[in-house]
Design an enzyme around this catalytic site. Structure first.
Site, PDB file in Angstrom:
ATOM      1  N   CYS A  38      36.494  36.854  38.184  1.00 35.42           N
ATOM      2  CA  CYS A  38      35.182  37.314  38.659  1.00 35.42           C
ATOM      3  C   CYS A  38      34.657  38.461  37.796  1.00 35.42           C
ATOM      4  CB  CYS A  38      35.235  37.720  40.124  1.00 35.42           C
ATOM      5  SG  CYS A  38      36.461  38.990  40.519  1.00 35.42           S
TER       6      CYS A  38
ATOM      7  N   CYS B 218      47.863  33.413  41.658  1.00 33.19           N
ATOM      8  CA  CYS B 218      47.468  34.776  42.061  1.00 33.19           C
ATOM      9  C   CYS B 218      46.753  34.590  43.388  1.00 33.19           C
ATOM     10  CB  CYS B 218      46.557  35.434  41.028  1.00 33.19           C
ATOM     11  SG  CYS B 218      47.376  35.893  39.505  1.00 33.19           S
ATOM     12  N   ALA B 219      47.519  34.289  44.448  1.00 33.93           N
ATOM     13  CA  ALA B 219      46.980  33.570  45.593  1.00 33.93           C
ATOM     14  C   ALA B 219      46.210  34.406  46.608  1.00 33.93           C
ATOM     15  CB  ALA B 219      48.105  32.828  46.294  1.00 33.93           C
ATOM     16  N   ALA B 220      46.695  35.604  46.950  1.00 33.39           N
ATOM     17  CA  ALA B 220      46.059  36.361  48.034  1.00 33.39           C
ATOM     18  C   ALA B 220      44.619  36.754  47.664  1.00 33.39           C
ATOM     19  CB  ALA B 220      46.883  37.602  48.338  1.00 33.39           C
ATOM     20  N   PRO B 221      43.706  36.807  48.644  1.00 32.59           N
ATOM     21  CA  PRO B 221      43.921  36.666  50.082  1.00 32.59           C
ATOM     22  C   PRO B 221      44.000  35.233  50.592  1.00 32.59           C
ATOM     23  CG  PRO B 221      41.635  37.163  49.663  1.00 32.59           C
ATOM     24  CD  PRO B 221      42.321  37.232  48.326  1.00 32.59           C
TER      25      PRO B 221
ATOM     26  N   LYS C 247      41.159  30.331  47.922  1.00 30.49           N
ATOM     27  CA  LYS C 247      41.358  29.182  47.046  1.00 30.49           C
ATOM     28  C   LYS C 247      42.591  28.382  47.455  1.00 30.49           C
ATOM     29  CE  LYS C 247      39.062  31.579  43.237  1.00 30.49           C
ATOM     30  NZ  LYS C 247      38.821  32.805  44.036  1.00 30.49           N
TER      31      LYS C 247
END
Length: 454
Positions: free
Chosen positions: A381, A265-268, A271
């Site tokens: 988060c 779940c890469a964007a932005p 990480k």
């Protein structure tokens, strides 16, 4: 007041009083957040936000944003001060009037706006709206009284008010106990500092940018002048903005140099950048094309490489299984309330339950993408255990492919103060305490390390 709610009567009278348009936009957007649970970031996006917001100049946009974040951050205290000056609470169909009062009170109590200007603009605003015109004198009386009494009344109401809707405060109490819950809620009243993840030389960049190095390794800036993008090192890709808590999960994957690792779940891309900087061969999976484009732009600035795959996670089937996966799952974002105070007013318990179900399905699918013996670092988060501890406990009971890999004390000293009894990491805004709230705190995060059984 019911008759005043018919559509033809909602047209506000135009007035060229300086500052009035910004206050009208602030009240309208506050209504969108509170009444229709519209996220503030979307409303105030410079390209795709609310048209009335986009029509403002840069200075008024900044003012509107300041009013809104302040009014949302202190909503319960402001409401208590308003209620104390009423014989009875405003009726439910007086939403527009209440939004005008909150916009005015936020300026009186917390922003550097002269009391007379805040009151006069609120009264003029009320007079120009058919829904609130007959209450203009009430607006004047309430706000002037709040202004006169604020030196004593504000500290008193802050001391006894929990800055959250009842459902959230109750869940926080149940999860953390009353003392820790209160400490978290108190931190929500303070805007978060800007944290940076640097490629190297944390001490050097902290000195250069006027910040300091946190125990977790992030560089914290308590104040900046001008846009972040104009700070030294930004254009050269030497660092990126990332909350100290958000920077922990990738670090907790350990030595991943040379491994094939997916950020699913890469964007932005914060990480993803950390994983690439660590020497991994990174595959960044992102469902939304515009977000994937933003991710690519961030990696280009940082001079870091990753393979970007635009795909729905549940349809992603790599040619070869990964050595490890980082799953920063979509969640209620209740750990980021210091940065996004609208979260308290746009999310519900039903959202938390729905998102926990989605996280569970994503975790189960992630387990099919990893080699036997490989690692999944799950994180989000959210402050709510339903999206963290409870969801993971259920997943471990029901998915035989998964088992815990607890973090041991001393294994990653940067999180020793955040380990729970199960060897997972739990941060809250009350962490990293400091006498100066501008230096204290970090986002609420949950991170757990899992192994995919052979």
């Amino acid at each position: 007041m019911k008759g005043a709610r018919t559509k033809p009567q909602h047209t506000e009278t135009h007035d060229d009083t300086p500052g009035l348009t910004a206050r009208r936009v602030a009240a309208r957007l506050l209504g969108a957040v509170i009444d229709t649970k519209t996220p503030l970031d979307g409303l105030t996006d410079g390209e795709h936000g609310h048209p009335q917001y986009r029509a403002l100049d840069a200075r008024d946009r900044g003012l509107v944003r300041a009013i809104l974040t302040t009014a949302l951050r202190h909503r319960m205290a402001i409401q208590a001060l308003i209620d104390a000056r009423l014989d009875r609470k405003l009726p439910s169909n007086a939403a527009a009037l209440n939004h005008i009062l909150h916009v005015g009170a936020a300026q009186l109590l917390f922003l550097d706006v002269p009391d007379s200007a805040a009151v006069d603009l609120a009264v003029t605003h009320a007079k120009g709206d058919p829904r609130t015109r007959r209450f203009a004198n009430l607006v004047n009386a309430i706000l002037r009284e709040i202004g006169r009494r604020k030196e004593r009344a504000l500290p008193a109401v802050l001391a006894k008010t929990a800055e959250a809707p009842d459902w959230f405060a109750e869940r926080l109490d149940a999860a953390y106990g009353p003392d820790r819950a209160r400490a978290i809620l108190d931190m929500h009243r303070h805007e978060a500092a800007i944290d940076l993840t640097v490629k190297s030389d944390s001490e050097g960049w902290a000195e250069k940018l006027g910040g300091f190095v946190l125990p977790t390794g992030s560089v914290r800036l308590t104040s900046i002048e001008g846009p972040v993008s104009e700070l030294s090192g930004f254009a050269d890709g030497e660092w990126w903005v990332q909350d100290a808590a958000a920077a922990l999960p990738a670090r907790l994957m350990g030595d991943i140099s040379g491994l094939r690792v997916a950020d699913i779940c890469a964007a932005p891309g914060g990480k993803t950048a950390q994983l690439a900087q660590s020497g991994a061969r990174v595959v960044a999976v992102e469902k939304v094309p515009n977000r994937a484009k933003r991710l690519a732009g961030n990696l280009e600035r940082l001079k870091l490489d990753a393979e970007i795959v635009v795909a729905d996670l549940f349809e992603h089937k790599p040619d070869a299984l990964y050595d490890a996966v980082l799953l920063d799952a979509p969640c209620s974002s209740t750990g980021t309330i210091r940065r996004h105070p609208d979260v308290l007013w746009t999310k519900t318990p039903e959202d938390i339950a729905r998102l926990a179900g989605l996280q569970r399905r994503m975790l189960d699918h992630a387990a099919t993408l990893v080699k036997p013996g490989g690692m999944i670092l799950f994180c989000n988060c959210s402050l709510d255990p339903e999206e963290g501890e409870a969801m993971i406990a259920t997943a471990l009971q029901e998915n035989a492919k998964l088992e815990r890999m607890p973090f041991a004390a001393g294994e990653f000293p940067i999180v020793d103060g955040f380990l729970d009894v199960d060897g997972a990491v739990r941060t809250t805004p009350a962490g990293l305490p400091d006498q100066d709230p501008k230096r204290a705190g970090l986002d609420g995060f949950y991170a757990v390390r899992l192994r995919v059984k052979g």
